[in-house]
Design a protein around this motif. Structure first.
Motif, PDB file in Angstrom:
ATOM      1  N   PHE A   1      26.572 109.981  51.083  1.00  0.00           N
ATOM      2  CA  PHE A   1      25.758 110.478  49.982  1.00  0.00           C
ATOM      3  C   PHE A   1      24.454 109.708  49.818  1.00  0.00           C
ATOM      4  O   PHE A   1      24.381 108.509  50.089  1.00  0.00           O
ATOM      5  CB  PHE A   1      26.555 110.429  48.671  1.00  0.00           C
ATOM      6  CG  PHE A   1      27.638 111.465  48.626  1.00  0.00           C
ATOM      7  CD1 PHE A   1      27.422 112.702  48.048  1.00  0.00           C
ATOM      8  CD2 PHE A   1      28.876 111.216  49.190  1.00  0.00           C
ATOM      9  CE1 PHE A   1      28.412 113.672  48.036  1.00  0.00           C
ATOM     10  CE2 PHE A   1      29.879 112.170  49.184  1.00  0.00           C
ATOM     11  CZ  PHE A   1      29.653 113.407  48.602  1.00  0.00           C
TER      12      PHE A   1
ATOM     13  N   TYR B   1      29.258 111.344  40.228  1.00  0.00           N
ATOM     14  CA  TYR B   1      28.037 110.545  40.187  1.00  0.00           C
ATOM     15  C   TYR B   1      27.340 110.724  38.834  1.00  0.00           C
ATOM     16  O   TYR B   1      26.962 109.740  38.189  1.00  0.00           O
ATOM     17  CB  TYR B   1      27.103 110.972  41.321  1.00  0.00           C
ATOM     18  CG  TYR B   1      25.708 110.409  41.232  1.00  0.00           C
ATOM     19  CD1 TYR B   1      25.378 109.212  41.859  1.00  0.00           C
ATOM     20  CD2 TYR B   1      24.703 111.069  40.524  1.00  0.00           C
ATOM     21  CE1 TYR B   1      24.103 108.686  41.782  1.00  0.00           C
ATOM     22  CE2 TYR B   1      23.427 110.547  40.430  1.00  0.00           C
ATOM     23  CZ  TYR B   1      23.133 109.364  41.056  1.00  0.00           C
ATOM     24  OH  TYR B   1      21.862 108.845  40.963  1.00  0.00           O
ATOM     25  N   ASP B   2      27.161 111.964  38.420  1.00  0.00           N
ATOM     26  CA  ASP B   2      26.490 112.245  37.141  1.00  0.00           C
ATOM     27  C   ASP B   2      27.253 111.643  35.964  1.00  0.00           C
ATOM     28  O   ASP B   2      26.644 111.118  35.023  1.00  0.00           O
ATOM     29  CB  ASP B   2      26.312 113.758  36.937  1.00  0.00           C
ATOM     30  CG  ASP B   2      25.297 114.360  37.901  1.00  0.00           C
ATOM     31  OD1 ASP B   2      24.453 113.605  38.446  1.00  0.00           O
ATOM     32  OD2 ASP B   2      25.363 115.590  38.131  1.00  0.00           O
TER      33      ASP B   2
ATOM     34  N   ASP C   1      20.827 109.617  45.086  1.00  0.00           N
ATOM     35  CA  ASP C   1      20.798 110.516  43.929  1.00  0.00           C
ATOM     36  C   ASP C   1      22.097 111.310  43.766  1.00  0.00           C
ATOM     37  O   ASP C   1      22.210 112.180  42.901  1.00  0.00           O
ATOM     38  CB  ASP C   1      19.605 111.469  44.003  1.00  0.00           C
ATOM     39  CG  ASP C   1      19.709 112.445  45.167  1.00  0.00           C
ATOM     40  OD1 ASP C   1      20.639 112.342  46.006  1.00  0.00           O
ATOM     41  OD2 ASP C   1      18.837 113.345  45.248  1.00  0.00           O
ATOM     42  N   GLY C   2      23.093 110.999  44.600  1.00  0.00           N
ATOM     43  CA  GLY C   2      24.402 111.636  44.479  1.00  0.00           C
ATOM     44  C   GLY C   2      24.572 112.919  45.266  1.00  0.00           C
ATOM     45  O   GLY C   2      25.603 113.581  45.164  1.00  0.00           O
ATOM     46  N   THR C   3      23.575 113.286  46.071  1.00  0.00           N
ATOM     47  CA  THR C   3      23.687 114.500  46.878  1.00  0.00           C
ATOM     48  C   THR C   3      24.205 114.154  48.271  1.00  0.00           C
ATOM     49  O   THR C   3      23.964 113.056  48.785  1.00  0.00           O
ATOM     50  CB  THR C   3      22.316 115.207  46.999  1.00  0.00           C
ATOM     51  OG1 THR C   3      21.370 114.290  47.567  1.00  0.00           O
ATOM     52  CG2 THR C   3      21.840 115.689  45.645  1.00  0.00           C
TER      53      THR C   3
ATOM     54  N   LYS D   1      29.214 114.850  43.261  1.00  0.00           N
ATOM     55  CA  LYS D   1      27.966 114.851  42.481  1.00  0.00           C
ATOM     56  C   LYS D   1      28.297 114.827  40.986  1.00  0.00           C
ATOM     57  O   LYS D   1      27.638 114.124  40.204  1.00  0.00           O
ATOM     58  CB  LYS D   1      27.106 116.074  42.835  1.00  0.00           C
ATOM     59  CG  LYS D   1      25.860 116.235  42.003  1.00  0.00           C
ATOM     60  CD  LYS D   1      24.865 115.117  42.224  1.00  0.00           C
ATOM     61  CE  LYS D   1      23.551 115.462  41.531  1.00  0.00           C
ATOM     62  NZ  LYS D   1      22.844 114.327  41.012  1.00  0.00           N
TER      63      LYS D   1
ATOM     64  N   ARG E   1      30.035 118.933  45.490  1.00  0.00           N
ATOM     65  CA  ARG E   1      29.882 119.231  44.058  1.00  0.00           C
ATOM     66  C   ARG E   1      30.747 118.291  43.210  1.00  0.00           C
ATOM     67  O   ARG E   1      30.303 117.757  42.208  1.00  0.00           O
ATOM     68  CB  ARG E   1      30.244 120.696  43.792  1.00  0.00           C
ATOM     69  CG  ARG E   1      29.884 121.204  42.439  1.00  0.00           C
ATOM     70  CD  ARG E   1      30.077 122.722  42.258  1.00  0.00           C
ATOM     71  NE  ARG E   1      31.180 123.318  42.988  1.00  0.00           N
ATOM     72  CZ  ARG E   1      31.045 123.988  44.154  1.00  0.00           C
ATOM     73  NH1 ARG E   1      29.860 124.138  44.716  1.00  0.00           N
ATOM     74  NH2 ARG E   1      32.105 124.497  44.757  1.00  0.00           N
TER      75      ARG E   1
END
Length: 176
Positions: free
Chosen positions: A15, A50-51, A18-20, A47, A44
């Motif tokens: 990854f 991560y968020d 930015d978590g993508t 991510k 997904r």
């Protein structure tokens, strides 16, 4: 330091910061025969994680206790050295009266300075990864000083929580 730094460090192979999901990781998964939908679902989910971690860092940051090398000096070293690694004047006077040479006192100071520099370098490097080195070191000292009875009680709690046998302080089949 932050949860997000730890997340990035744990997932940096697949990854972006930015978590993508990295394109190379996606291509590698496709080449191993993974379904594109499964890859998208995986990307997904991570991510979202991560968020969530990023949001927690922003709204409820973890406490970060700062330990210095001086916190790990022995009681004897604390009588001899200042936090910066220099020798205390009263120790120098006492040592000289006992016949310790100035050369040896300088060597003691030099060695302690190296210890402090090494601690600071490791601590800074670990902080970049979101790891509180001083806290880990302090927890290890505290854990090592627990009594047998305390460790046994913790093991009983660990067994109730189904911890891995490898993480237990004693063999679980031994009667204690």
């Amino acid at each position: 330091m932050s949860r997000i730094k730890r997340w990035i460090n744990m997932n940096k192979k697949e990854f972006n910061p930015d978590g993508t999901l990295k394109d190379e990781a996606r291509n590698q998964m496709l080449s191993r025969g993974m379904n594109s939908g499964a890859i998208d679902s995986y990307a997904r989910r991570l991510k979202e994680e991560y968020d969530q971690w990023k949001h927690l860092d922003e709204t409820s940051p973890e406490p970060w206790t700062v330990y210095t090398a001086y916190d790990f000096f022995t009681p004897s070293e604390k009588r001899q050295f200042n936090p910066d690694g220099s020798l205390k004047p009263e120790y120098i006077q006492s040592a000289l009266k006992m016949g310790i040479s100035e050369g040896w006192l300088e060597e003691m100071k030099r060695r302690k300075g190296i210890d402090i520099d090494n601690y600071n370098k490791v601590s800074a490097k670990k902080a970049e990864q979101g790891i509180n080195f001083g806290e880990q070191k302090m927890n290890a000292l505290i854990g090592g000083s627990r009594t047998y009875v305390q460790r046994r009680k913790l093991m009983e709690e660990d067994l109730r929580n189904f911890e891995d046998a490898d993480s237990l302080p004693f063999d679980k089949d031994t009667s204690y």
